[in-house]
Design an enzyme around this catalytic site. Structure first.
Site, PDB file in Angstrom:
ATOM      1  N   ASP A  75       0.849  -1.177   0.000  1.00  0.00           N
ATOM      2  CA  ASP A  75       0.000   0.000   0.000  1.00  0.00           C
ATOM      3  C   ASP A  75       0.897   1.243   0.000  1.00  0.00           C
ATOM      4  OD1 ASP A  75      -2.341   1.686   0.587  1.00  0.00           O
ATOM      5  OD2 ASP A  75      -1.520   1.793   2.609  1.00  0.00           O
ATOM      6  N   ASP A  77      -0.354   5.088   1.000  1.00  0.00           N
ATOM      7  CA  ASP A  77      -0.620   6.072   2.054  1.00  0.00           C
ATOM      8  C   ASP A  77      -0.503   5.474   3.446  1.00  0.00           C
ATOM      9  OD1 ASP A  77      -1.800   8.628   0.575  1.00  0.00           O
ATOM     10  OD2 ASP A  77      -2.605   6.851  -0.429  1.00  0.00           O
ATOM     11  N   ARG A 120     -14.959  11.985  -0.498  1.00  0.00           N
ATOM     12  CA  ARG A 120     -13.784  12.833  -0.265  1.00  0.00           C
ATOM     13  C   ARG A 120     -13.331  13.532  -1.542  1.00  0.00           C
ATOM     14  NH1 ARG A 120      -9.776   8.688   2.232  1.00  0.00           N
ATOM     15  NH2 ARG A 120     -11.159   7.207   1.190  1.00  0.00           N
ATOM     16  N   SER A 164      -2.594   1.154  -4.556  1.00  0.00           N
ATOM     17  CA  SER A 164      -3.101   2.131  -3.595  1.00  0.00           C
ATOM     18  C   SER A 164      -4.536   2.533  -3.873  1.00  0.00           C
ATOM     19  CB  SER A 164      -2.207   3.382  -3.644  1.00  0.00           C
ATOM     20  OG  SER A 164      -2.740   4.423  -2.850  1.00  0.00           O
ATOM     21  N   GLY A 165      -5.249   2.811  -2.801  1.00  0.00           N
ATOM     22  CA  GLY A 165      -6.563   3.427  -2.906  1.00  0.00           C
ATOM     23  C   GLY A 165      -6.448   4.927  -3.067  1.00  0.00           C
ATOM     24  N   LYS A 209      -7.255  -4.246  -4.807  1.00  0.00           N
ATOM     25  CA  LYS A 209      -5.866  -4.441  -4.386  1.00  0.00           C
ATOM     26  C   LYS A 209      -5.512  -5.926  -4.392  1.00  0.00           C
ATOM     27  CE  LYS A 209      -5.045  -0.440  -1.383  1.00  0.00           C
ATOM     28  NZ  LYS A 209      -4.595  -0.025  -0.037  1.00  0.00           N
ATOM     29  N   ASP A 232      -1.740  -0.847   6.011  1.00  0.00           N
ATOM     30  CA  ASP A 232      -2.022  -0.263   7.328  1.00  0.00           C
ATOM     31  C   ASP A 232      -3.497  -0.191   7.676  1.00  0.00           C
ATOM     32  OD1 ASP A 232      -2.881   3.048   7.179  1.00  0.00           O
ATOM     33  OD2 ASP A 232      -2.292   2.015   5.354  1.00  0.00           O
ATOM     34  N   ASN A 235      -8.823  -1.576   4.206  1.00  0.00           N
ATOM     35  CA  ASN A 235      -8.891  -1.926   2.785  1.00  0.00           C
ATOM     36  C   ASN A 235      -7.679  -2.725   2.321  1.00  0.00           C
ATOM     37  OD1 ASN A 235      -7.262   0.417   3.047  1.00  0.00           O
ATOM     38  ND2 ASN A 235      -7.602   0.953   0.908  1.00  0.00           N
TER      39      ASN A 235
END
Length: 276
Positions: A75, A77, A120, A164-165, A209, A232, A235
């Site tokens: 991941d 972020d 967001r 990554s999301g 992912k 982390d 997701n």
């Protein structure tokens, strides 16, 4: 099984206490901040003892080597880097608190990731594309040990994927900077130099992912046990479940429960010390 114990400042007394508690046959120093407790056994108070001594601890099968792995998927972020990019971009719109609250709830698994992302991103409508560059140049930093980890993975011929999301603006730059073989993320729609508040194409959520991990793994003929995945948040759970060895880095409780390794004190290069 062996128990690998790591910390920024490993106290000798605490280390010996862990060895006695787990009935380890001997202690092997890997480097000044990492030790292998050979033939250790599970003990009820292990987690509490290590937490009080600020130590990370991981059970690893004896003889397992880094060269046993062929694929590393991580991941971005709050795992590879120190920020949630969308929160910092929102800060330039004066909306960091509102966006960060949604981000945190999504990472804890309390709300649907896809819907949270769309909410967001919608709040970023009208923001200049230059805000993305400003965040990358001024606010984004690699988490400790990231560069060393990627160098050693490359030297061992391990294929690396960043998934990554977050957004392609950041993953594309990090792919080039760190030498990832592939990178996948969400693409922000930009028209006339401004964010439209929308995302182009399918959303990269937790299921996506894991799908990227499985697709790369299968295309290259790797087995599940040859895959390391790191993340982390909630997701990242499907991705870690699809990997042979899952790493939770400064992670939320929902991901910690799904991981084989939890790194709360040492950097990402702590992964390297786990294997012989």
């Amino acid at each position: 099984m062996n128990l690998v114990v790591q910390g920024d400042d490993v106290d000798g007394v605490a280390l010996k206490s862990v060895a006695r508690l787990t009935s380890a046959s001997r202690i092997e120093q890997i480097h000044p901040g990492a030790f292998r407790l050979v033939d250790a056994r599970p003990a009820e108070d292990l987690a509490t003892l290590c937490e009080n001594a600020c130590l990370d601890w991981t059970w690893v099968q004896a003889g397992r080597r880094l060269s046993d792995f062929k694929l590393f998927v991580t991941d971005m972020d709050s795992t590879l880097i120190n920020i949630e990019c969308i929160d910092e971009v929102a800060d330039l719109q004066g909306l960091k608190a509102e966006v960060a609250e949604i981000t945190e709830a999504a990472m804890r698994g309390e709300i649907d990731f896809t819907q949270s992302l769309l909410r967001r991103v919608a709040l970023l409508k009208g923001l200049s594309e230059g805000a993305l560059e400003q965040v990358y140049e001024e606010r984004l930093a690699l988490n400790p040990g990231a560069e060393r980890l990627l160098r050693h993975l490359a030297r061992n011929g391990i294929y690396t994927v960043l998934v990554s999301g977050g957004f392609t603006y950041f993953t594309d730059r990090l792919r080039q900077r760190l030498g990832f073989d592939e990178a996948y993320a969400n693409e922000l729609e930009i028209v006339d130099g401004k964010l439209t508040g929308r995302v182009r194409g399918p959303i990269v959520d937790g299921a996506a992912k894991a799908a990227h991990l499985c697709r790369v793994r299968d295309a290259r003929g790797f087995a599940a046990e040859q895959v390391i995945a790191a993340g982390d948040g909630a997701n990242d759970v499907p991705m870690l479940n699809a990997a042979g060895f899952g790493v939770a880095y400064r992670a939320k409780p929902v991901l910690r429960a799904a991981a084989d390794c939890r790194l709360d004190h040492v950097g990402l290069d702590g992964i390297l010390a786990l294997f012989e």
